[in-house]
Design a protein around this motif. Structure first.
Motif, PDB file in Angstrom:
ATOM      1  N   ASN A 290       0.811  -1.215   0.000  1.00  0.00           N
ATOM      2  CA  ASN A 290       0.000   0.000   0.000  1.00  0.00           C
ATOM      3  C   ASN A 290       0.848   1.270   0.000  1.00  0.00           C
ATOM      4  O   ASN A 290       0.354   2.332  -0.348  1.00  0.00           O
ATOM      5  CB  ASN A 290      -0.959   0.014   1.187  1.00  0.00           C
TER       6      ASN A 290
ATOM      7  N   SER B 262       4.035   2.010  -5.068  1.00  0.00           N
ATOM      8  CA  SER B 262       3.143   1.886  -6.223  1.00  0.00           C
ATOM      9  C   SER B 262       3.328   0.560  -6.960  1.00  0.00           C
ATOM     10  O   SER B 262       4.405  -0.040  -6.934  1.00  0.00           O
ATOM     11  CB  SER B 262       3.353   3.057  -7.179  1.00  0.00           C
ATOM     12  N   PHE B 263       2.265   0.129  -7.619  1.00  0.00           N
ATOM     13  CA  PHE B 263       2.258  -1.089  -8.422  1.00  0.00           C
ATOM     14  C   PHE B 263       3.273  -0.981  -9.540  1.00  0.00           C
ATOM     15  O   PHE B 263       3.374   0.061 -10.168  1.00  0.00           O
ATOM     16  CB  PHE B 263       0.857  -1.298  -9.023  1.00  0.00           C
TER      17      PHE B 263
ATOM     18  N   TYR C  55       5.859  -2.251  -7.872  1.00  0.00           N
ATOM     19  CA  TYR C  55       7.123  -2.248  -7.142  1.00  0.00           C
ATOM     20  C   TYR C  55       7.016  -2.656  -5.681  1.00  0.00           C
ATOM     21  O   TYR C  55       8.023  -2.982  -5.058  1.00  0.00           O
ATOM     22  CB  TYR C  55       7.819  -0.898  -7.310  1.00  0.00           C
TER      23      TYR C  55
END
Length: 119
Positions: free
Chosen positions: A24, A27-28, A30
């Motif tokens: 959370n 970021s996506f 990573y």
């Protein structure tokens, strides 16, 4: 035997919660990459630390428990599929190669560092 299962369960719960928190915060895609690389680094140290230890209670808590809950190949695989479907080849390539190479490098490096440190 039941004590070992409880240690794995407790460690897994803590590792899963930390993985969720990192996912959370980063970021996506990573977040998953970060936990897998960090997990590999700590796995090498844990393996080296317990290489000659007889009492494995803490090992059960840390290795199959905490690190088993913290790292996840299934999330990595889903992330790869999402990037493939998005046709984001640059990020996909970096993510695949970076995760694999850095995870392997980290597990080897921490293993060697811990062996050196322990003497």
């Amino acid at each position: 035997m039941i004590e070992n299962f409880l240690l794995v369960a407790a460690g897994g719960a803590l590792g899963s919660m930390l993985r969720f928190a990192v996912g959370n915060l980063v970021s996506f895609p990573y977040g998953t990459m970060a936990v897998n690389i960090l997990g590999a680094f700590f796995a090498g140290a844990v393996i080296a630390f317990f290489i000659n230890k007889v009492d494995a209670k803490l090992y059960f808590l840390l290795m199959p428990g905490f690190l088993g809950g913290f790292t996840t190949f299934s999330a990595f695989s889903v992330d790869v599929l999402k990037l493939w479907e998005q046709q984001n080849i640059n990020v996909l390539s970096f993510y695949l190669i970076g995760t694999l190479i850095l995870s392997l490098l980290c597990v080897w490096l921490s293993y060697k560092i811990m062996l050196w440190y322990m003497g």
